[in-house]
Design a protein around this motif. Structure first.
Motif, PDB file in Angstrom:
ATOM      1  N   UNK A 168      35.250  77.780  67.696  1.00  0.00           N
ATOM      2  CA  UNK A 168      35.869  77.815  66.367  1.00  0.00           C
ATOM      3  C   UNK A 168      35.005  77.169  65.291  1.00  0.00           C
ATOM      4  N   UNK A 169      33.790  76.740  65.619  1.00  0.00           N
ATOM      5  CA  UNK A 169      32.856  76.159  64.647  1.00  0.00           C
ATOM      6  C   UNK A 169      33.443  74.953  63.900  1.00  0.00           C
ATOM      7  N   UNK A 170      34.139  74.098  64.628  1.00  0.00           N
ATOM      8  CA  UNK A 170      34.665  72.867  64.028  1.00  0.00           C
ATOM      9  C   UNK A 170      33.622  71.754  64.166  1.00  0.00           C
ATOM     10  N   UNK A 171      33.346  71.067  63.067  1.00  0.00           N
ATOM     11  CA  UNK A 171      32.366  69.974  63.096  1.00  0.00           C
ATOM     12  C   UNK A 171      32.893  68.770  62.321  1.00  0.00           C
ATOM     13  N   UNK A 172      32.214  67.646  62.530  1.00  0.00           N
ATOM     14  CA  UNK A 172      32.339  66.550  61.583  1.00  0.00           C
ATOM     15  C   UNK A 172      31.021  66.509  60.804  1.00  0.00           C
ATOM     16  N   UNK A 173      31.070  65.989  59.613  1.00  0.00           N
ATOM     17  CA  UNK A 173      29.835  65.899  58.820  1.00  0.00           C
ATOM     18  C   UNK A 173      28.816  65.024  59.551  1.00  0.00           C
ATOM     19  N   UNK A 174      29.314  64.054  60.305  1.00  0.00           N
ATOM     20  CA  UNK A 174      28.420  63.163  61.049  1.00  0.00           C
ATOM     21  C   UNK A 174      27.619  63.966  62.081  1.00  0.00           C
TER      22      UNK A 174
ATOM     23  N   UNK B 240      25.017  66.101  60.334  1.00  0.00           N
ATOM     24  CA  UNK B 240      23.879  65.305  59.841  1.00  0.00           C
ATOM     25  C   UNK B 240      22.943  64.945  60.987  1.00  0.00           C
TER      26      UNK B 240
ATOM     27  N   UNK C 266      33.043  67.094  52.555  1.00  0.00           N
ATOM     28  CA  UNK C 266      33.962  66.866  53.678  1.00  0.00           C
ATOM     29  C   UNK C 266      34.285  65.374  53.804  1.00  0.00           C
ATOM     30  N   UNK C 267      33.270  64.533  53.605  1.00  0.00           N
ATOM     31  CA  UNK C 267      33.510  63.093  53.703  1.00  0.00           C
ATOM     32  C   UNK C 267      34.505  62.634  52.653  1.00  0.00           C
TER      33      UNK C 267
ATOM     34  N   UNK D 274      35.754  63.860  56.703  1.00  0.00           N
ATOM     35  CA  UNK D 274      34.522  64.249  57.389  1.00  0.00           C
ATOM     36  C   UNK D 274      34.602  65.534  58.188  1.00  0.00           C
ATOM     37  N   UNK D 275      35.766  66.190  58.196  1.00  0.00           N
ATOM     38  CA  UNK D 275      35.876  67.417  58.999  1.00  0.00           C
ATOM     39  C   UNK D 275      35.586  68.676  58.179  1.00  0.00           C
ATOM     40  N   UNK D 276      34.960  69.641  58.824  1.00  0.00           N
ATOM     41  CA  UNK D 276      34.765  70.949  58.196  1.00  0.00           C
ATOM     42  C   UNK D 276      34.532  71.967  59.303  1.00  0.00           C
ATOM     43  N   UNK D 277      34.606  73.246  58.933  1.00  0.00           N
ATOM     44  CA  UNK D 277      34.271  74.256  59.937  1.00  0.00           C
ATOM     45  C   UNK D 277      33.607  75.449  59.248  1.00  0.00           C
TER      46      UNK D 277
ATOM     47  N   UNK E  36      39.202  71.632  55.345  1.00  0.00           N
ATOM     48  CA  UNK E  36      40.639  71.597  55.620  1.00  0.00           C
ATOM     49  C   UNK E  36      41.220  70.263  55.189  1.00  0.00           C
TER      50      UNK E  36
END
Ligand code: HEM
Ligand code: HEM
Ligand code: SF4
Ligand code: SF4
Ligand code: SF4
Ligand code: SF4
Lengths: 409, 285
Positions: free
Chosen positions: A94-100, A103, B2-3, B8-11, B21
């Motif tokens: 589902x291509x879910x990420x955190x920005x961390x 990076x 996102x932060x 911090x979440x994105x997709x 979201x």
């Protein structure tokens, strides 16, 4: 760092849509490879021809897939892209990420490669564009140490992917995210060690909307569906009408099976005739909801046009339940691969092999009965095969009929 | 972004948009405002409009490319931006670009798609053939059986009359060369879809066989796509995808409404001929 004049590409920095040129140039300010990629691209735009050579075989130890070799014919002029290999990272379901996490990926990639990415490739991977052969092992070590792994390439199971499913969509008929994660784990060997005759793609969509284009882009398309009735909330139907929807024009008359009617007070659906196309449900989300047993339809064989024309996937299993640990599906996938392995010439996709050897041979090998749901219409020509067993069965049936005095067609 | 707005979440979506979201309706406007203020983060792509264009590698990274994909996408989206930010079309409109007929990006089932084509029989550097290519593989690679051995040259020869420039031989054998700056170009196909709503998934079909490669902005290609979008927008019924609209009115009507010249290239002479020729005298003028 070399400074390139880029009058052609500069044109693509104008206009309201985000500019890939601007982004490439930004990367080029701090990265020699990205800088040369910009110069190289300007040259392509100017001469109207590409300079990439056929990929050589490069990779990391223990893996056969995941890296695609790339070199330019113009290595002298643009040394930064002399080697410019692609690395595919397996995306999360589902291509879910955190920005961390992103990076972290980009920092590693800045260190070992051009810093340029494709988010994402059409198979699904996070694609890292441009690195050298020497950098492959250290960059792979660093990515693995942070929990990332390579995706597929070459003649292997390509990185499976799915629609967002239960991550946000109320229409999904099974957990697409979990299924794809689970299949990816189960088939690590097939993903990383190319041993097939060609690529094999798996895509999972939660319903017939097919947001991941599985029917067009996957050798195995898994499309969610249900068996019960569509539940109707008549008050909500009225609400849609009040808010301007023409129920008869937009819903009833666009139903492909003509199984709906609306008399101004109540919407009715003859569920036994509905083919679950999703039109009405997606237009009147609040009023209509599938119910009953959930699962998926399995289809096989879609591919892009090379070599003798594109294929859309064909229905093979009308309904399968999809619940962890997905044993039935996994067993079936293994049988599909076995038959493909036994019958394919090099570079033949499974759909092409089925065309050559016939659907019967394939279905028998994977143990699936013939069913009218598998076809649009029966064959038109009389040139069919009969095995001795087929005839024996027809004869035995006729013997039985003589005994009972009742035909069984 | 996102932060600041989404812990911090994105997709990313299947069509390569970014999705942020948030967990409450109150947080939406601030996020949208910030994206708009950023300048390079247009908000849109949902509902009955144009979403991001799925595309392939192009001159940025592929040996096979007959054009650049990113450049075409940027040029088209600059023109179609209004359809990205609004929901004014009869239904969703999926655009795609493939930079050669390998079609890495599922172009073959899009409402409107561009396919870059070669138009000349490949040339062969015979001296390199025996060192770099496997004869049986090269012969087998050709879908129209145009390739046969050339024992005198220790190489192969190509029957010009049978070659339709697919480039498959070039993919398996580097001394075969097919790129040509003046002859490579863009074809436009329309009417495909992947969802099963109302009607079954469909392939896209060829309507414009050739437009010259014209970087950096391919003005004629962009104009053709925009024109087709506009004719669709003003003629299709609500909820109809491009392919459904055309099937209702008939392809002869589509060519008339769009004023696109009908050419021999639109008549299939390959694997789908039987299914695509007309077998009834009931058509429209
Ligand atoms: C070296 C040249 C090539 C490059 C750089 C290239 C690049 C790519 C990339 C980056 C992807 C997406 C991968 C992912 O998401 O994991 C892809 C997918 C694909 N490629 Fe290629 N490719 C090349 C050659 C080919 C060839 C020769 C064929 C066909 C014979 C082909 C057919 C496809 C198809 C059908 C897809 C998948 C489309 C989909 O899943 O919807 N590619 N390609
Ligand atoms: C809650 C419901 C839904 C969710 C969460 C959802 C999610 C998505 C997402 C995130 C994308 C990628 C969009 C983009 O990047 O532009 C997508 C694509 C798509 N959606 Fe949906 N969608 C939903 C409903 C629908 C409906 C109602 C339809 C059909 C009318 C549909 C058909 C498609 C198709 C055909 C694609 C494009 C696939 C392709 O060609 O690549 N989806 N969906
Ligand atoms: S395919 Fe169906 S379940 Fe999956 S996101 Fe699209 S609409 Fe939802
Ligand atoms: S899902 Fe499709 S076939 Fe079924 S009732 Fe709705 S519109 Fe008709
Ligand atoms: S469509 Fe052709 S040129 Fe473009 S990336 Fe795929 S193989 Fe390469
Ligand atoms: S370009 Fe295609 S059709 Fe022409 S010779 Fe090569 S493989 Fe055959």
């Amino acid at each position: 760092m070399k400074k390139y004049d880029t009058p052609m590409l500069d044109e693509l920095e104008k206009g309201p849509w985000p500019s890939f040129v601007t982004e490439m140039k930004k990367a080029g300010k701090k990265n020699e490879m990205a800088n040369d990629a910009v110069g190289h691209l300007e040259k392509c735009f100017t001469t109207k021809v590409g300079y990439w050579k056929h990929g050589g075989i490069v990779g990391v130890l223990g893996y056969g897939g995941g890296v695609i070799g790339r070199y330019t014919e113009l290595g002298e002029e643009f040394p930064g892209v002399k080697h410019f290999h692609t690395v595919r990272l397996n995306q999360p379901s589902g291509w879910f990420y955190t920005s961390k996490a992103l990076k972290e990926i980009c920092d590693i990639w800045d260190k070992y490669g051009s810093g340029l990415t494709n988010m994402h490739g059409s198979t699904g991977d996070l694609v890292l564009l441009g690195t050298t052969t020497d950098a492959l092992e250290p960059l792979f070590a660093e990515f693995s140490s942070r929990g990332w792994d390579l995706g597929g390439s070459g003649s292997d199971m390509r990185t499976p992917s799915c629609c967002i499913g239960p991550g946000r969509c109320e229409w999904t008929n099974y957990d697409t995210l979990d299924l794809i994660y689970n299949l990816t784990q189960e088939f690590q060997d097939e993903l990383h060690r190319p041993m097939f005759s060609y690529k094999f793609k798996i895509k999972a969509a939660g319903c017939a909307c097919d947001c991941v284009a599985s029917i067009a882009r996957a050798d195995l398309s898994i499309i969610g569906t249900w068996k019960g009735d569509i539940q109707i909330d008549q008050a909500e139907v009225k609400n849609y009408e009040k808010n301007g929807m023409d129920i008869n024009g937009e819903i009833v008359s666009m139903c492909p099976t003509q199984c709906m009617s609306y008399d101004g007070t109540a919407l009715t659906i003859d569920n036994s005739e509905c083919n679950r196309c999703m039109h009405c449900i997606t237009r009147m989300t609040k009023a209509l909801q599938p119910s009953g047993e959930r699962g998926a339809t399995l289809c096989i064989g879609s591919k892009a046009p090379i070599v003798v024309g594109s294929l859309l996937s064909w229905v093979i299993v009308p309904f399968i339940k999809l619940e962890p640990p997905y044993t039935e599906l996994k067993d079936l996938i293994r049988k599909i691969w076995d038959w493909w392995d036994d019958n394919a010439k090099p570079r033949e996709r499974i759909g092409e092999v089925i065309e050559m050897k016939g659907m019967r041979s394939f279905l028998e090998a994977i143990g699936v009965e013939p069913q009218p749901q598998q076809i649009k219409e029966p064959r038109k020509d009389p040139f069919m095969f009969y095995t001795e067993e087929d005839i024996a069965k027809f004869k035995a049936n006729e013997e039985e009929e003589k005994k009972t005095g009742k035909y069984n067609f | 972004m996102a932060d600041k707005h989404c812990d911090g979440y994105l997709r990313f979506t299947t069509r390569n948009n970014v999705e942020f979201m948030v967990d409450s309706a109150d947080k939406v406007q601030a996020l949208v405002d910030d994206c708009n203020a950023h300048g390079m983060m247009p908000v849109g792509g949902t509902g009955a409009g144009v979403t991001n264009i799925v595309h392939t590698q192009g001159w940025v990274h592929c040996h096979s490319a007959a054009t650049d994909a990113s450049g075409l996408v940027k040029s088209m989206m600059d023109e179609l931006m209004d359809y990205f930010t609004t929901k004014r079309l009869p239904s969703k409109l999926r655009l795609a670009v493939a930079c050669c007929v390998n079609m890495c990006g599922a172009v073959h089932c899009s409402d409107i798609a561009l396919v870059a084509v070669h138009t000349k029989v490949p040339t062969i550097a015979h001296d390199n053939f025996k060192n770099m290519c496997e004869l049986p593989t090269v012969i087998a690679s050709c879908p129209t059986r145009a390739i046969s051995p050339d024992p005198a040259k220790k190489s192969v020869k190509i029957n010009d009359a049978k070659c339709m420039y697919c480039g498959n031989c070039f993919t398996v054998c580097p001394p075969i060369s097919i790129k040509d700056p003046e002859r490579d170009g863009i074809a436009i196909v329309v009417g495909g879809k992947v969802g099963s709503l109302r009607s079954a998934p469909k392939f896209s079909k060829l309507v414009i066989p050739y437009i010259s490669n014209d970087p950096p902005r391919w003005p004629k290609v962009v104009a053709a796509v925009k024109h087709i979008v506009e004719v669709y927008a003003s003629h299709a019924r609500k909820h109809e995808r491009v392919g459904e609209w055309i099937e209702r009115i008939g392809w002869e009507r589509f060519f008339k409404l769009t004023d696109i010249n009908f050419t021999f290239q639109s008549i299939d002479d390959f694997t789908f001929m039987r299914d695509t020729l007309r077998t009834a005298s009931t058509f429209k003028w």
